[in-house]
Design an enzyme around this catalytic site. Structure first.
Site, PDB file in Angstrom:
ATOM      1  N   LYS A  91       0.829  -1.222   0.000  1.00 54.70           N
ATOM      2  CA  LYS A  91       0.000   0.000   0.000  1.00 54.70           C
ATOM      3  C   LYS A  91       0.855   1.259   0.000  1.00 54.70           C
ATOM      4  CE  LYS A  91       0.999   0.914   4.512  1.00 54.70           C
ATOM      5  NZ  LYS A  91       1.781   2.058   4.961  1.00 54.70           N
ATOM      6  N   ALA A 136      10.425  -3.493   5.571  1.00 54.29           N
ATOM      7  CA  ALA A 136      10.563  -2.299   6.426  1.00 54.29           C
ATOM      8  C   ALA A 136      10.628  -1.044   5.565  1.00 54.29           C
ATOM      9  CB  ALA A 136      11.800  -2.402   7.337  1.00 54.29           C
ATOM     10  N   MET A 147       5.533   0.211   3.207  1.00 58.41           N
ATOM     11  CA  MET A 147       4.485  -0.190   2.260  1.00 58.41           C
ATOM     12  C   MET A 147       3.654  -1.363   2.770  1.00 58.41           C
ATOM     13  SD  MET A 147       6.063   0.326  -1.520  1.00 58.41           S
ATOM     14  CE  MET A 147       4.441  -0.003  -2.205  1.00 58.41           C
ATOM     15  N   GLY A 148       3.793  -1.685   4.043  1.00 57.11           N
ATOM     16  CA  GLY A 148       2.911  -2.685   4.649  1.00 57.11           C
ATOM     17  C   GLY A 148       3.102  -4.104   4.157  1.00 57.11           C
ATOM     18  N   GLY A 200       4.672  -6.724   5.618  1.00 55.60           N
ATOM     19  CA  GLY A 200       4.392  -7.693   6.680  1.00 55.60           C
ATOM     20  C   GLY A 200       2.887  -7.802   6.922  1.00 55.60           C
ATOM     21  N   SER A 201       2.200  -6.663   6.849  1.00 59.07           N
ATOM     22  CA  SER A 201       0.747  -6.670   7.023  1.00 59.07           C
ATOM     23  C   SER A 201       0.087  -7.444   5.895  1.00 59.07           C
ATOM     24  CB  SER A 201       0.213  -5.231   7.039  1.00 59.07           C
ATOM     25  OG  SER A 201       0.837  -4.500   8.059  1.00 59.07           O
ATOM     26  N   ALA A 202       0.601  -7.284   4.671  1.00 59.27           N
ATOM     27  CA  ALA A 202       0.051  -8.028   3.529  1.00 59.27           C
ATOM     28  C   ALA A 202       0.265  -9.529   3.740  1.00 59.27           C
ATOM     29  CB  ALA A 202       0.710  -7.569   2.232  1.00 59.27           C
ATOM     30  N   ASP A 240      -2.361  -2.031   9.925  1.00 60.83           N
ATOM     31  CA  ASP A 240      -2.453  -2.020   8.453  1.00 60.83           C
ATOM     32  C   ASP A 240      -2.996  -3.332   7.889  1.00 60.83           C
ATOM     33  OD1 ASP A 240      -1.418   0.516   8.370  1.00 60.83           O
ATOM     34  OD2 ASP A 240       0.621  -0.109   7.860  1.00 60.83           O
TER      35      ASP A 240
HETATM   36  P1  ATP Z   1       4.392  -0.872   8.359  1.00 52.18           P
HETATM   37  O1  ATP Z   1       3.176  -1.778   8.160  1.00 52.18           O
HETATM   38  O2  ATP Z   1       4.661  -0.583   9.792  1.00 52.18           O
HETATM   39  O3  ATP Z   1       4.399   0.318   7.448  1.00 52.18           O
HETATM   40  P2  ATP Z   1       6.661  -1.665   6.875  1.00 52.18           P
HETATM   41  O4  ATP Z   1       5.970  -1.747   5.571  1.00 52.18           O
HETATM   42  O5  ATP Z   1       7.527  -0.471   7.092  1.00 52.18           O
HETATM   43  O6  ATP Z   1       5.613  -1.793   8.009  1.00 52.18           O
HETATM   44  P3  ATP Z   1       7.319  -4.456   6.972  1.00 52.18           P
HETATM   45  O7  ATP Z   1       8.045  -4.949   5.790  1.00 52.18           O
HETATM   46  O8  ATP Z   1       5.870  -4.770   7.075  1.00 52.18           O
HETATM   47  O9  ATP Z   1       7.562  -2.908   7.099  1.00 52.18           O
HETATM   48  O10 ATP Z   1       8.073  -5.014   8.269  1.00 52.18           O
HETATM   49  C1  ATP Z   1       8.451  -4.277   9.389  1.00 52.18           C
HETATM   50  C2  ATP Z   1       9.206  -5.206  10.361  1.00 52.18           C
HETATM   51  O11 ATP Z   1       8.330  -6.236  10.784  1.00 52.18           O
HETATM   52  C3  ATP Z   1      10.377  -5.917   9.706  1.00 52.18           C
HETATM   53  O12 ATP Z   1      11.557  -5.198   9.888  1.00 52.18           O
HETATM   54  C4  ATP Z   1      10.419  -7.257  10.427  1.00 52.18           C
HETATM   55  O13 ATP Z   1      11.295  -7.219  11.518  1.00 52.18           O
HETATM   56  C5  ATP Z   1       9.027  -7.475  10.975  1.00 52.18           C
HETATM   57  N1  ATP Z   1       8.243  -8.543  10.301  1.00 52.18           N
HETATM   58  C6  ATP Z   1       7.482  -9.468  10.885  1.00 52.18           C
HETATM   59  N2  ATP Z   1       6.866 -10.254   9.986  1.00 52.18           N
HETATM   60  C7  ATP Z   1       7.221  -9.822   8.784  1.00 52.18           C
HETATM   61  C8  ATP Z   1       6.914 -10.239   7.452  1.00 52.18           C
HETATM   62  N3  ATP Z   1       6.080 -11.253   7.195  1.00 52.18           N
HETATM   63  N4  ATP Z   1       7.465  -9.544   6.439  1.00 52.18           N
HETATM   64  C9  ATP Z   1       8.289  -8.508   6.695  1.00 52.18           C
HETATM   65  N5  ATP Z   1       8.641  -8.107   7.915  1.00 52.18           N
HETATM   66  C10 ATP Z   1       8.112  -8.739   8.972  1.00 52.18           C
END
Ligand code: ATP
Length: 309
Positions: free
Chosen positions: A17, A105, A108-109, A111-113, A145
């Site tokens: 996202k 990290a 763009m979400g 981990g949430s996806a 998210d």
């Molecule tokens: P946010 O939803 O807070 O914007 P983001 O998009 O910045 O998150 P993500 O890639 O979702 O970042 O991951 C953030 C942190 O969550 C990672 O650094 C990792 O330590 C942890 N994490 C836990 N599960 C996952 C996953 N399935 N994929 C990626 N990171 C994960």
């Protein structure tokens, strides 16, 4: 025939996202912030295959660097699978095979996806048959998210971002994204925003009492007009992300100089999202950014939420 041969698995794709608008309220006593955001799901997908297993296991690969992704029980997708099992009384396990396209990290979400994809895939694999409302409730328990990654499309999120209302959006918006090898921690970016608001009150607008999405943003999304949307892209976290990573400012300037309508830090960063008028213009910008040494890719939105592929 073994169980695995009979039933090879359920494959689900879930999108990353971009927050085209994000207003963040003051830090509350529990450490969280109320916010108001307009989400757009974009065509970078996490691909997850769930298959029967005795325990809960995971493997992660991807077109992006996945070294920061935990493969133990802290992984959000595994937590999602376990939560679904606990809530439905399912007593088996699952193996999740994730292929990531969303920068880790990156704001763009991704981990949430993965969590949203795991809920949909395990629900189908195990035959637990939850309604979309029940899945949404579990999603909100996993992270702010996650409900949006289930829903996809275009939506306004309030509360912590998990109280969703679909927003009308016409047409298709074209983006060029620039990933960054060093991720930013979302809690650190929020903490930096709190610090900036306290220590630099003269330069930074104060926290809004009740964050809300500007009517101009909703209008631009409804009109499907990228020029209009470019005028009103906004992210309260941007100042904090740029403070932590001053190098990103020069890349934002470069993208706009090289033809983007506007550029914004995506969520808590460090991924940068440039809005362009057409896919072809996006391709030109992508090439110029790549020539300058950046890791750029194209995406469009809105796209659907987590669903069986
Ligand atoms: P946010 O939803 O807070 O914007 P983001 O998009 O910045 O998150 P993500 O890639 O979702 O970042 O991951 C953030 C942190 O969550 C990672 O650094 C990792 O330590 C942890 N994490 C836990 N599960 C996952 C996953 N399935 N994929 C990626 N990171 C994960």
């Amino acid at each position: 025939m073994t169980l695995v041969e009979e039933f090879p698995g359920v494959r689900v794709r879930a999108p990353g996202k971009i927050n085209v608008f994000l207003e963040v309220g003051a830090r509350q006593d529990d450490g969280y912030h109320d916010l108001a955001t307009a989400f757009q799901a974009v065509s970078l997908y996490e691909d997850l295959v769930a298959s029967h297993a005795d325990g809960f296991t995971l493997s992660v690969t991807g077109s992006v660097d996945t070294t920061g992704v935990p493969v133990d029980d802290t992984n959000l997708a595994l937590r999602a699978a376990r939560l679904l099992a606990t809530e439905t009384g399912y007593d088996g396990g699952v193996h999740l095979d994730i292929r990531k396209e969303v920068p880790v990290a990156g704001g763009m979400g991704g981990g949430s996806a993965d969590a949203a994809a795991a809920l949909v895939a395990c629900d189908a694999l195990w035959g637990t048959g939850l309604s979309s409302r029940e899945l949404h409730t579990l999603a909100a328990r996993l992270g702010a998210d996650v409900p949006f990654a289930l829903a996809g499309g275009t939506a306004v999120g309030t509360g912590r971002g998990d109280a969703l209302n679909p927003a009308l959006a016409r047409g298709r918006f074209e983006w060029v994204l620039v990933a960054n090898p060093d991720g930013l921690s979302t809690p650190k970016v929020y903490a930096e925003l709190d610090r900036l608001r306290e220590e630099h009150a003269a330069q930074i607008p104060p926290a809004p009492e009740t964050p809300s999405v500007s009517a101009d943003v909703l209008h631009a999304l409804r009109a499907g007009d990228p020029r209009m949307l470019a005028e009103v892209l906004h992210n309260d976290l941007q100042a904090a992300a740029l403070r932590l990573r001053p190098d990103l400012g020069a890349v934002l300037d470069l993208g706009v100089r090289e033809g983007a309508l506007a550029g914004i830090v995506s969520g808590s960063g460090p991924t940068l999202a440039f809005l362009v008028e057409t896919r072809q213009e996006g391709y030109g910008l992508l090439q110029r950014l790549e020539r300058a040494g950046h890791d750029a890719f194209q995406a469009h939105g809105p796209v659907h939420g987590a669903r069986i592929a």
